[in-house]
Design an enzyme around this catalytic site. Structure first.
Site, mmCIF file in Angstrom:
data_model
loop_
_atom_site.group_PDB
_atom_site.id
_atom_site.type_symbol
_atom_site.label_atom_id
_atom_site.label_comp_id
_atom_site.label_asym_id
_atom_site.label_seq_id
_atom_site.Cartn_x
_atom_site.Cartn_y
_atom_site.Cartn_z
ATOM 1 N N GLU A 1 3.488 -2.016 13.646
ATOM 2 C CA GLU A 1 2.351 -2.205 12.732
ATOM 3 C C GLU A 1 1.021 -2.362 13.460
ATOM 4 O O GLU A 1 0.032 -1.737 13.096
ATOM 5 C CB GLU A 1 2.614 -3.385 11.790
ATOM 6 C CG GLU A 1 3.789 -3.170 10.824
ATOM 7 C CD GLU A 1 3.672 -1.906 9.975
ATOM 8 O OE1 GLU A 1 2.597 -1.289 9.947
ATOM 9 O OE2 GLU A 1 4.689 -1.513 9.363
ATOM 10 N N HIS B 1 -2.198 6.156 8.372
ATOM 11 C CA HIS B 1 -1.319 5.085 8.862
ATOM 12 C C HIS B 1 0.159 5.455 8.677
ATOM 13 O O HIS B 1 0.949 5.390 9.629
ATOM 14 C CB HIS B 1 -1.658 3.791 8.115
ATOM 15 C CG HIS B 1 -0.858 2.612 8.537
ATOM 16 N ND1 HIS B 1 -1.329 1.672 9.429
ATOM 17 C CD2 HIS B 1 0.391 2.202 8.195
ATOM 18 C CE1 HIS B 1 -0.400 0.749 9.615
ATOM 19 N NE2 HIS B 1 0.651 1.043 8.872
ATOM 20 N N GLU B 2 0.514 5.835 7.467
ATOM 21 C CA GLU B 2 1.943 6.137 7.217
ATOM 22 C C GLU B 2 2.381 7.353 8.019
ATOM 23 O O GLU B 2 3.489 7.392 8.557
ATOM 24 C CB GLU B 2 2.212 6.350 5.729
ATOM 25 C CG GLU B 2 1.771 5.220 4.806
ATOM 26 C CD GLU B 2 2.173 3.823 5.257
ATOM 27 O OE1 GLU B 2 3.226 3.672 5.903
ATOM 28 O OE2 GLU B 2 1.407 2.875 4.976
ATOM 29 N N ASN C 1 8.749 5.861 4.974
ATOM 30 C CA ASN C 1 10.105 6.430 5.010
ATOM 31 C C ASN C 1 10.086 7.824 5.650
ATOM 32 O O ASN C 1 9.232 8.633 5.337
ATOM 33 C CB ASN C 1 10.647 6.579 3.590
ATOM 34 C CG ASN C 1 10.341 5.384 2.746
ATOM 35 O OD1 ASN C 1 10.758 4.287 3.066
ATOM 36 N ND2 ASN C 1 9.559 5.571 1.687
ATOM 37 N N GLY D 1 0.815 -1.218 0.000
ATOM 38 C CA GLY D 1 0.000 0.000 0.000
ATOM 39 C C GLY D 1 0.847 1.266 0.000
ATOM 40 O O GLY D 1 0.671 2.145 -0.841
ATOM 41 N N ALA D 2 1.774 1.344 0.929
ATOM 42 C CA ALA D 2 2.575 2.559 1.067
ATOM 43 C C ALA D 2 3.707 2.294 2.044
ATOM 44 O O ALA D 2 3.738 1.243 2.680
ATOM 45 C CB ALA D 2 1.711 3.706 1.594
ATOM 46 N N MET D 3 4.623 3.264 2.146
ATOM 47 C CA MET D 3 5.789 3.060 3.013
ATOM 48 C C MET D 3 6.141 4.357 3.738
ATOM 49 O O MET D 3 6.228 5.419 3.142
ATOM 50 C CB MET D 3 6.965 2.565 2.154
ATOM 51 C CG MET D 3 8.252 2.376 2.927
ATOM 52 S SD MET D 3 8.082 1.067 4.185
ATOM 53 C CE MET D 3 9.216 1.693 5.424
ATOM 54 N N HIS E 1 3.012 6.465 11.590
ATOM 55 C CA HIS E 1 4.276 5.742 11.774
ATOM 56 C C HIS E 1 5.411 6.690 12.137
ATOM 57 O O HIS E 1 6.426 6.259 12.685
ATOM 58 C CB HIS E 1 4.673 5.034 10.471
ATOM 59 C CG HIS E 1 4.233 3.604 10.381
ATOM 60 N ND1 HIS E 1 4.359 2.708 11.409
ATOM 61 C CD2 HIS E 1 3.697 2.896 9.339
ATOM 62 C CE1 HIS E 1 3.917 1.512 11.019
ATOM 63 N NE2 HIS E 1 3.503 1.604 9.776
HETATM 64 N N1 B3K Z 1 5.756 -0.653 6.679
HETATM 65 C C1 B3K Z 1 5.253 -0.847 5.343
HETATM 66 C C2 B3K Z 1 5.193 -2.275 4.939
HETATM 67 C C3 B3K Z 1 6.451 -2.805 4.350
HETATM 68 C C4 B3K Z 1 6.239 -4.186 3.797
HETATM 69 C C5 B3K Z 1 7.503 -4.829 3.382
HETATM 70 N N2 B3K Z 1 7.290 -6.120 2.776
HETATM 71 C C6 B3K Z 1 3.900 -0.248 5.160
HETATM 72 C C7 B3K Z 1 3.117 -0.070 6.373
HETATM 73 O O1 B3K Z 1 2.748 -0.974 7.071
HETATM 74 O O2 B3K Z 1 2.866 1.056 6.716
HETATM 75 ZN ZN ZN Z 2 2.417 0.167 8.778
#
Ligand code: B3K
Ligand code: ZN
Length: 890
Positions: free
Chosen positions: A322, A299-300, A267, A263-265, A303
C-alpha cells in the site's frame, strides 16, 4: 453480527502455513439467497511445518461436504475453522461444498449482492466468507473458476484471468469458466455476475503485446466511463515508461459497484471499484472527482505489480504494497500534471492529506508503526499511517538514492521476488542493494526505524549566522514523542532538503565546510543523530533557510522563522511547496495567537498585503494561489494545540475568513472575473486551478455580502449555480451560498436535488455539502438530524452513510463538538447502528473520537462518556471493540 473472536494477532508469531494450496477449482451456483460453492483444492504438506493439522478459515458458511481424495473424512468446525487431521502424507485433493447467503451479507465482505448483481470483496479476510480456505496472503494458488447463473438476470459473468469457456445451461441459466495463470493469494480473488454494459478499448503496449481494456457499469452509466478509461490507458503507459513494468494479462477489467466499503480493489485482472472512482462526466463530477478517479485507477492498476506479482507475506506487511502503491500513484499524477507548478500543487494536496489524517493518527490512541506489531481486526489497519506515511517512507528512499537509483532498486526487487509473498525488509533491502554507495545503504538498519517506530518526529532547526566568518550554521535536532506501547524512540534517518534564500531573494550557492567549491543551490542533508550541525561557508549575508523542501520527510518542523522570514519565503522561495508552507504558517501564527489569547483576531496589513500580492501575482498559477489562500482547516489547527476548544477554533477561523473577504474584496472580484472558463470543460491542471480560484473568490464574495446584506453576489452565485456548464462550477456556486448561509441556499439546494435525484453520486454530494456547511447556531447539526430521515438516506449504502454521518463527525468539528454533547450521542447511536450492519464502516466512524483526550471541558468528559457507552455494549464487532478499547486506554 459477527461472533467476536477477540484474539490479538501478533507479528512476532508469524509461522509459515502447515499446508500449501497449489491450485483451486471453484464452481459457483449463484443465487442471492443461497449460493452453492464447490471448492476443489490441490493441497500439499509444508515439509517444514511443525503441525500436521490443517485448519481452514471460514465465516458465516454452511458446510455440506468434505472429501479427501474423493473419500469422506471426519472433520470438526471450531472457532470459525474447519479442522482436519490424519491427512495423507504429502499431497491430496480436498473437495468442499458449502453455501453462503450473498443477499444477507450487509458487511460487503465476501460475496454480496448490490443492485441485483453479485460482487465480491476479499481483502483482507473476505474469502473465508465464500468458502473454507487458508485465507492468508502467503498461500498462493492458481484459480480456475466456473460461474453458473440465470442468464437474463446476470448476463455478464466475470472472474480473474482469461475466459476459457462459456455457454448455455438448462433452466435459463448459463455459465462461464475463467482461468488465472498467475498464482495469487485468496484476497485477490474476485467474481462479478450482473447486468452490466462495458466500454472497451484495445491497446498495444510498448512491448507490442495487445491488450483488451474494459470498464463495466450499469446501462445508464456508459457516458461516464471515458475518464476512467483514459486514466487506465495512461496508467499502463506510465508504468512501462517509468518502471519498465508492463501489463501481464490479455484482458484487464474494471467493474463499478455502488455498494462498496472503500475506494476500489486490485483483484488480479478484475478490479472492482466504488462507482465514485469510475463514473464521471462534466455534468455530474467535479475536478476533484476527476483527479480522484485518475489516482485510484492508477493505484489499482499499479498494484498489479506492487501487490499482486509481489505480495505480502502477512498482513503486518501491508505497507509493502500500500505505501509503495500510494507512492506510485502520487508520482503518476505528478508526472501527468507536467509543469513544476502543477507537480507542486499535487504534492501540496498530498501533504495536506497526510497532515489532516495521518498526523492526528500518529498522535492518538490508534498510533501504530507503518508495519504494525499487532491487531485485533486487520481491517482497522488500512490506515493513513500504512498508506500515506508508508508512501512517504518510500519517497524518502527515493530521495536518498535518487530517481534513477530508485528505479534500479525496483528492478532488483522484482528480479528477486516476482511471484513471492515478502516483507517490508525485503523491499528496503532491494532498494539499498541496488544503490550500494548511497546514504540509504549505509544507514539501512536505522532507516528501517520508519517501519518500526510510530509517532511523528519533530525536527528542531536553528540557524546561526557568523558575519565575520561568513558562515551559516544550521543546528538540527530530532525527537519523537511516545506512542501507545512505545515510550522510547531511537533517532530516525531524516532527509532534509534545503536551500538558503538571500536577503536579495536570490538562492545562495551551497558549500559545506570541508568542500572545495559551492555546488548548486539545493541539497539534501541527512539527519541521523539526535542532534547535528551543518556549517555552510561563503555566505555573504544572513540567509533565510528554506527547510524540508517539497516536504522531504514526514516530520513536524520546529524552526525559529520570524514573520519577516516567512514573508520572504512566501514571496521568493524557489521551492513552491515551501512558498505555500510559508503562507500557511503566516495564517496559522495569527489563528493560534488569537485562539490562545483573547479569541479576537485582527488581521494585520502585512498579511493582507502578502495575500494580495499572491492573488495579483502575474506568474503564479491559479491552482497554487487557491491553495495559498485557503486557510488551514479546523482539524489541522486543533493539532497544533495542547487543549482544543472546537467552538473557539471555528469562531476565530470564521472571523479570519470574514476579514479576508472584506480586506481583499477588490481582489476577489478581479480573480472571479479574469479566471472564468473559456471553452469546453477539461479536467487539466490549468483549467482545474482556474475553476478552484473562481469558486474560492465567489465564496469570499458571498461571505462579505452576507454580512453587509448586499444581495449582488449571492444573486450572481445563484445565477451561476443555475447556468453552470459543469458540476465543478455548479457545486462551487452552491457551496458559496451554503457557506455564507445565504437565503438563496435553501432554494438552490432544493433545485439541485430535483435536478440530480437519479444520480446517486451527486445526491451524495448534496448530503455532504449540507453536513459540512460552516456551523452557525446549531442549524447544521439540526439539518443533519433531519436529513437522516430523508427518503434518499440509508446507512446501508456506504457512500451515503459517509456523505452524511462521516462527513459531520470528521469534517465539521464545530457542528459535531457541541457543549450539549448531542453530537457525541448522535455518534454513539450511529456507531452501534452501523456495527450491526457493517462493522468495517462502523469502526471507521468510531475513529471520529480518536483525539478526545485533547479536548477541553466540557467536551472531553462528554466524549469519554459516549465512547464508554459504545464500549459497554455487549455484542460489538472486533472492529469497533478494538477502536473504542484503544480510545479508552490510558
Ligand atoms: N487493497 C484495497 C483495500 C482493501 C481494504 C480492505 N479493508 C484497496 C487498495 O488499497 O488499493
Ligand atoms: Zn492499495
Amino acid at each position: 453480527m459477527r461472533e467476536g473472536t477477540a484474539t490479538v494477532i501478533r507479528r512476532e508469531d508469524y509461522a509459515a502455513p502447515a499446508y500449501w494450496i497449489r491450485s483451486v477449482e471453484l464452481t459457483f451456483d449463484l443465487d442471492p439467497v443461497k449460493t452453492l460453492v464447490t471448492n476443489r483444492m490441490q493441497v500439499e504438506r509444508n515439509p517444514h511445518a511443525t503441525t500436521q493439522t490443517l485448519r481452514l478459515d471460514g465465516e458465516d458458511l454452511n458446510l455440506l461436504r468434505v472429501l479427501v481424495n474423493g473419500e469422506s473424512v471426519s472433520f470438526r468446525v471450531e472457532n470459525q475453522q474447519l479442522v482436519l487431521e490424519n491427512l495423507p502424507a504429502e499431497s491430496f485433493t480436498l473437495e468442499l461444498r458449502n453455501t453462503c447467503s450473498p443477499e444477507k451479507n450487509t458487511q460487503l465482505s465476501g460475496l454480496y449482492t448490490s443492485s441485483g448483481g453479485f460482487f465480491t470483496q476479499c481483502e483482507a479476510q473476505g474469502f473465508r466468507r465464500i468458502t473454507y480456505f487458508l485465507d492468508r496472503p502467503d498461500v498462493m494458488a492458481v484459480y480456475t473458476v466456473t460461474l453458473k447463473a440465470d442468464r437474463a438476470k446476470y448476463p455478464v459473468l466475470l472472474s480473474n484471468g482469461n475466459l476459457v469457456e462459456q455457454g448455455p445451461l438448462d433452466n435459463g441459466k448459463h455459465y462461464a469458466k475463467w482461468h488465472d495463470p498467475f498464482p495469487k493469494p485468496s484476497y485477490l480473488f474476485a467474481l462479478v455476475a450482473a447486468k452490466l454494459v462495458c466500454r472497451e478499448q484495445k491497446i498495444r503496449a510498448a512491448s507490442g503485446r495487445e491488450h483488451l481494456l474494459q470498464v463495466y457499469v450499469r446501462a445508464g452509466d456508459l457516458d461516464k466511463t471515458e475518464h476512467a478509461m483514459h486514466s487506465l490507458i495512461a496508467s499502463v503507459a506510465w508504468d512501462e515508461r517509468r518502471f519498465g513494468l508492463s501489463l501481464d494479462l490479455d484482458r484487464f477489467m474494471i467493474v463499478a459497484v455502488s455498494d462498496f466499503n472503500m475506494g476500489a480493489m486490485e483483484n488480479k485482472g478484475l478490479n472492482i471499484f466504488n462507482t465514485k472512482y469510475v463514473l464521471a462526466n462534466p455534468a455530474t463530477a467535479t475536478d476533484v472527482d476527476h483527479a480522484g478517479i485518475e489516482s485510484v485507477v492508477g493505484h489499482e492498476y499499479f498494484h498489479n505489480w506492487t501487490g499482486n506479482r509481489v505480495t505480502c507475506r502477512d498482513w503486518f506487511q501491508l505497507s509493502l504494497k500500500e505505501g509503495l502503491t500510494v507512492f506510485r500513484d502520487q508520482e503518476f499524477s505528478q508526472d501527468l500534471a507536467g509543469t513544476p507548478s502543477a507537480r507542486a500543487v499535487k504534492r501540496i494536496d498530498d501533504v495536506r492529506t497526510l497532515r489532516q489524517h495521518q498526523f492526528p493518527e500518529d498522535a492518538g490512541p490508534m498510533a501504530h508503526p507503518v508495519r504494525p506489531d499487532s491487531y485485533l481486526a486487520i481491517d482497522n489497519f488500512y490506515t493513513a499511517t500504512v498508506y500515506d506515511k508508508g508512501a512517504e517512507v518510500v519517497r524518502m528512499m527515493q530521495t536518498l538514492v535518487g530517481r534513477d537509483g530508485f528505479a534500479r532498486g525496483m528492478t532488483l526487487y522484482f528480479e528477486r521476488h516476482d511471484g513471492q509473498a515478502v516483507t517490508c525488509d525485503d523491499f528496503a533491502q532491494a532498494i539499498a542493494d541496488a544503490n550500494p554507495g548511497s546514504a540509504l545503504a549505509h544507514k539501512l538498519e536505522q532507516f528501517k526505524r520508519w517501519y518500526s517506530q510510530a509517532g511523528t518526529p519533530r525536527v528542531a532547526a536553528r540557524g546561526l549566522y557568523n558575519a565575520e566568518m561568513r558562515t551559516y550554521t544550521l543546528e538540527l535536532s530530532q525527537h519523537c514523542p511516545p506512542t501507545p506501547g512505545q515510550s522510547e524512540k531511537q533517532p530516525f534517518v531524516i532527509p532534509v532538503a534545503l536551500g538558503l534564500v538571500g536577503r536579495n531573494a536570490q538562492p545562495l550557492p551551497l558549500q559545506l565546510v570541508g568542500e572545495n567549491a559551492p555546488a548548486g543551490t539545493e541539497r539534501v542533508l541527512v539527519l541521523s543523530e539526535a542532534a547535528q550541525r551543518f556549517e555552510f561557508t561563503g555566505i555573504e549575508v544572513e540567509p533565510v533557510p528554506s527547510l524540508l523542501r517539497g516536504f522531504s520527510a514526514p516530520v513536524i518542523l520546529e524552526d525559529t522563522l520570524s514573520d519577516a522570514d516567512l514573508l520572504t519565503l512566501l514571496a521568493h522561495d524557489a521551492d513552491p511547496f515551501n512558498r505555500w508552507e510559508a503562507g500557511q504558517r503566516l495564517a496559522l501564527n495569527r489563528l493560534l495567537a488569537a485562539i490562545k489569547g483573547d479569541g479576537v483576531l485582527q488581521l494585520d496589513g502585512a498579511y493582507v498585503d502578502a495575500m494580495r500580492a499572491v492573488i495579483r501575482h502575474p506568474a503564479l498559477d491559479a491552482a497554487f494561489k487557491e491553495l495559498v489562500l485557503t486557510l488551514p482547516g479546523e482539524s489541522y489547527i486543533a493539532e497544533q494545540l495542547e487543549e482544543v476548544d472546537p467552538q473557539r477554533i471555528h469562531a476565530v477561523r470564521e472571523s479570519m475568513r470574514l476579514q479576508l473577504a472584506h480586506a481583499l474584496h477588490a481582489e476577489w472580484e478581479w480573480a472571479y472575473e479574469v479566471h472564468q472558463d473559456q471553452g469546453g470543460y477539461s479536467p487539466d491542471p490549468v483549467s482545474t486551478g482556474r475553476r478552484a480560484l473562481v469558486s474560492l473568490s465567489l465564496a469570499y464574495l458571498c461571505l462579505a455580502a452576507a454580512e453587509k446584506q448586499v444581495p449582488l453576489w449571492p444573486g450572481k452565485a445563484y445565477q451561476r449555480f443555475k447556468d453552470a456548464g459543469n458540476m465543478t462550477d455548479r457545486l462551487g456556486a452552491l457551496s458559496a451560498l451554503v457557506g455564507a448561509h445565504s437565503e438563496l441556499a435553501a432554494p438552490a439546494l432544493e433545485r439541485f436535488h430535483a435536478m440530480f435525484r437519479d444520480e446517486a453520486l451527486v445526491v451524495d454530494k448534496w448530503f455532504a455539502l449540507q453536513a459540512t456547511a460552516p456551523e452557525k447556531g446549531g442549524r447544521v447539526f439540526a439539518r443533519v438530524k433531519t436529513l437522516m430521515s430523508h427518503p434518499d438516506f440509508s446507512l446501508r449504502n456506504p457512500n451515503r452513510a459517509r456523505s452524511l454521518v462521516t462527513a459531520l463527525c470528521f469534517s465539521n468539528p464545530a457542528a459535531f463538538h457541541r457543549t450539549d454533547a448531542a453530537g457525541y450521542v448522535f455518534w454513539a447511536e450511529r456507531v452501534l447502528e452501523l456495527d450491526a450492519i457493517n462493522p468495517q464502516l462502523a469502526a471507521r466512524l468510531a475513529r471520529a473520537m480518536d483525539r478526545w483526550k485533547q479536548l477541553a471541558e466540557p467536551y472531553r468528559s462528554a466524549a469519554r462518556e459516549a465512547i464508554a457507552r459504545v464500549a459497554a455494549k455487549g455484542e460489538l464487532s472486533d472492529d469497533v471493540r478494538e477502536i473504542v478499547t484503544r480510545a479508552l486506554a490510558d
